[in-house]
Design a protein around this motif. Structure first.
Motif, short mmCIF file in Angstrom:
data_model
loop_
_atom_site.label_atom_id
_atom_site.label_comp_id
_atom_site.label_asym_id
_atom_site.label_seq_id
_atom_site.Cartn_x
_atom_site.Cartn_y
_atom_site.Cartn_z
N ASP A 127 -12.16 0.72 -16.76
CA ASP A 127 -11.86 0.09 -15.58
C ASP A 127 -10.74 -0.78 -15.29
O ASP A 127 -10.13 -0.74 -14.27
CB ASP A 127 -12.99 -0.08 -14.73
N GLU A 128 -10.77 -1.64 -16.40
CA GLU A 128 -9.70 -2.53 -16.36
C GLU A 128 -8.41 -2.01 -16.52
O GLU A 128 -7.26 -2.13 -16.04
CB GLU A 128 -9.88 -3.65 -17.68
N ALA A 129 -8.12 -0.90 -17.37
CA ALA A 129 -6.90 -0.13 -17.59
C ALA A 129 -6.51 0.74 -16.28
O ALA A 129 -5.40 0.55 -15.67
CB ALA A 129 -6.91 0.70 -18.71
N ALA A 130 -7.65 1.16 -15.48
CA ALA A 130 -7.21 1.77 -14.22
C ALA A 130 -6.99 0.80 -13.23
O ALA A 130 -5.91 0.93 -12.43
CB ALA A 130 -8.58 2.20 -13.74
N ALA A 131 -7.54 -0.46 -13.06
CA ALA A 131 -6.86 -1.40 -12.39
C ALA A 131 -5.56 -2.25 -12.64
O ALA A 131 -4.72 -2.25 -11.71
CB ALA A 131 -7.77 -2.70 -12.39
N PHE A 132 -5.15 -1.99 -13.82
CA PHE A 132 -3.80 -2.44 -14.40
C PHE A 132 -2.88 -1.36 -13.91
O PHE A 132 -1.38 -1.47 -13.44
CB PHE A 132 -3.62 -2.55 -15.92
N HIS A 133 -3.07 -0.12 -13.85
CA HIS A 133 -2.33 0.96 -13.52
C HIS A 133 -1.69 0.90 -12.02
O HIS A 133 -0.50 1.15 -11.77
CB HIS A 133 -2.99 2.33 -13.61
N LYS A 134 -2.64 0.28 -11.30
CA LYS A 134 -2.30 -0.12 -9.67
C LYS A 134 -1.20 -1.24 -9.67
O LYS A 134 -0.78 -1.41 -8.46
CB LYS A 134 -3.57 -0.25 -8.94
N THR A 135 -0.91 -2.02 -10.71
CA THR A 135 -0.11 -3.02 -10.73
C THR A 135 1.27 -2.82 -11.13
O THR A 135 2.34 -3.37 -11.00
CB THR A 135 -0.62 -4.28 -11.52
N THR A 136 1.47 -1.33 -11.52
CA THR A 136 2.65 -1.00 -12.24
C THR A 136 3.84 -0.46 -11.14
O THR A 136 3.40 -0.25 -10.02
CB THR A 136 2.20 0.20 -13.17
N ALA A 137 5.05 -0.69 -11.49
CA ALA A 137 6.23 -0.14 -10.73
C ALA A 137 6.22 1.40 -10.56
O ALA A 137 6.26 1.73 -9.43
CB ALA A 137 7.41 -0.56 -11.60
N HIS A 138 5.54 2.31 -11.38
CA HIS A 138 5.52 3.62 -11.16
C HIS A 138 4.38 3.81 -10.21
O HIS A 138 4.37 5.07 -9.27
CB HIS A 138 5.24 4.34 -12.54
N TYR A 139 3.27 3.11 -10.41
CA TYR A 139 2.31 3.42 -9.38
C TYR A 139 2.79 3.05 -7.71
O TYR A 139 2.38 3.82 -6.94
CB TYR A 139 0.96 2.50 -9.56
N LYS A 140 3.68 2.00 -7.74
CA LYS A 140 4.42 1.87 -6.48
C LYS A 140 4.99 3.07 -5.70
O LYS A 140 5.05 2.87 -4.50
CB LYS A 140 5.07 0.41 -6.50
N ALA A 141 5.67 3.85 -6.45
CA ALA A 141 6.10 4.84 -5.69
C ALA A 141 5.30 5.79 -5.08
O ALA A 141 5.42 6.27 -3.88
CB ALA A 141 6.83 5.71 -6.98
N TRP A 142 4.18 6.18 -5.72
CA TRP A 142 2.96 6.79 -4.86
C TRP A 142 2.54 5.86 -3.76
O TRP A 142 2.47 6.20 -2.50
CB TRP A 142 1.74 7.17 -5.76
N ALA A 143 2.11 4.50 -3.65
CA ALA A 143 1.58 3.63 -2.82
C ALA A 143 2.74 3.59 -1.72
O ALA A 143 2.43 3.58 -0.62
CB ALA A 143 1.44 2.41 -3.24
N ASP A 144 4.04 3.70 -1.91
CA ASP A 144 5.03 3.39 -0.87
C ASP A 144 5.04 4.73 -0.11
O ASP A 144 5.22 4.65 1.08
CB ASP A 144 6.36 3.09 -1.77
N PHE A 145 5.04 5.92 -0.77
CA PHE A 145 5.00 7.14 -0.13
C PHE A 145 3.84 7.13 0.83
O PHE A 145 3.87 7.50 1.83
CB PHE A 145 4.95 8.21 -1.07
N LYS A 146 2.60 6.89 0.20
CA LYS A 146 1.34 6.91 1.26
C LYS A 146 1.36 5.96 2.35
O LYS A 146 1.23 6.33 3.53
CB LYS A 146 0.20 6.37 0.19
N ALA A 147 2.04 4.74 2.03
CA ALA A 147 2.41 3.76 3.20
C ALA A 147 3.21 4.38 4.38
O ALA A 147 3.07 3.90 5.23
CB ALA A 147 2.80 2.42 2.71
N SER A 148 4.08 5.39 3.76
CA SER A 148 4.90 5.62 4.84
C SER A 148 4.38 6.82 5.86
O SER A 148 4.95 7.37 6.52
CB SER A 148 6.07 6.46 4.14
#
Length: 287
Positions: A127-148
């Motif tokens: 779970d710690e690794a899964a949480a770290f994934h959400k702090t990465t720049a590549h995850y942000k690409a998905w998060a930004d798309f979702k936010a749009s």
């Protein structure tokens, strides 16, 4: 080369301190995963099932998954291209051992009946690794798309294999070198008093499916257990094509599952047919 690359020569080989078959980055991820899992079980990290020759050692790492998710999203029809651009960044970054060391697998799957529906299959060391994934720049690409506003709806199913004894439920061998045109996510609810019988049958089916001689067109077979509902399981099956998937159902190992099902041990079953072949760029399915 064989589509599924399950032959002994293409498995993880260590020759003169170098890896072939897997990329070195994937090898490192698998080694870190297995070592961390062994330590959490109070065991010494080690390589298992090693076959030796005078010049090389074939290493198959045995490990179990503590943290994985199946994320299903419906994408607005006019935003699919934007979605795929964002996900290519997320998927490729997630597989980079330096950027996301705890992410062990990331496949983006497309529903064969609804081209605007996709499933993320994400596997993490914990779970710690899964949480770290959400702090990465590549995850942000998905998060930004979702936010749009491009996502019509989303659901998440948390799964694992660590509670399944024997460390066979998650495949560590290479999965294939090409996109898949035929894969399924089969969700089953097993009657509580039949779970042990189910797991015995599935161990036969899963292991046989990964045998190149017995089932040459099956590229991947993971058995996943829902973390919140231990009587529910998901089969993640990947085939070369529909013909290979049909052949799978003629095998002796498939019969173990079919026989169990015929005894009435399955309370419910749902099948989602998915693929990656229609996604441009051949990046959606991880080797």
């Amino acid at each position: 080369a064989d589509f599924c690359r399950k032959d002994a020569a293409s498995k993880m080989l260590v020759e003169d301190g170098k890896t072939s078959g897997y990329s070195s980055g994937l090898f490192i991820k698998a080694a870190v995963f297995a070592a961390g899992f062994a330590r959490r079980r109070g065991k010494r990290p080690e390589f298992l099932n090693c076959s030796r020759s005078s010049s090389s050692r074939a290493v198959q790492l045995q490990a179990a998954v503590e943290s994985a998710v199946l994320v299903t999203v419906d994408i607005k029809a006019d935003r699919t291209d934007d979605f795929l651009q964002a996900m290519e960044i997320d998927v490729k970054g997630s597989r980079d051992v330096e950027k996301d060391p705890g992410c062990l697998r990331f496949d983006l799957l497309r529903d064969r009946e609804d081209p605007n529906k996709f499933v993320f299959y994400e596997v993490y060391q914990d779970d710690e690794a899964a949480a770290f994934h959400k702090t990465t720049a590549h995850y942000k690409a998905w998060a930004d798309f979702k936010a749009s506003g491009g996502v019509a709806n989303q659901s998440v199913v948390k799964v694992e294999t660590a509670s399944i004894s024997g460390d066979w439920a998650f495949q560590v061998e290479p999965s294939g070198s090409e996109p898949t045109a035929s894969a399924v996510l089969v969700t089953v609810e097993i009657k509580e008093d039949r779970v042990d019988d189910f797991l015995k049958a599935m161990e036969i089916d899963v292991k046989g499916s990964r045998d190149e001689k017995a089932d040459p067109g099956c590229c991947r077979f993971d058995l996943l257990r829902l973390r919140d509902e231990p009587n529910k399981f998901v089969f993640y099956e990947v085939y070369k094509d529909d013909e290979a998937a049909a052949f799978h159902k003629t095998t002796d190992h498939y019969k173990a599952w079919a026989d169990f099902k015929s005894t009435g041990g399955v309370a419910s079953q749902e099948v989602a047919k998915v693929e990656t072949a229609s996604i441009p760029g051949a990046w959606a399915f991880q080797p």
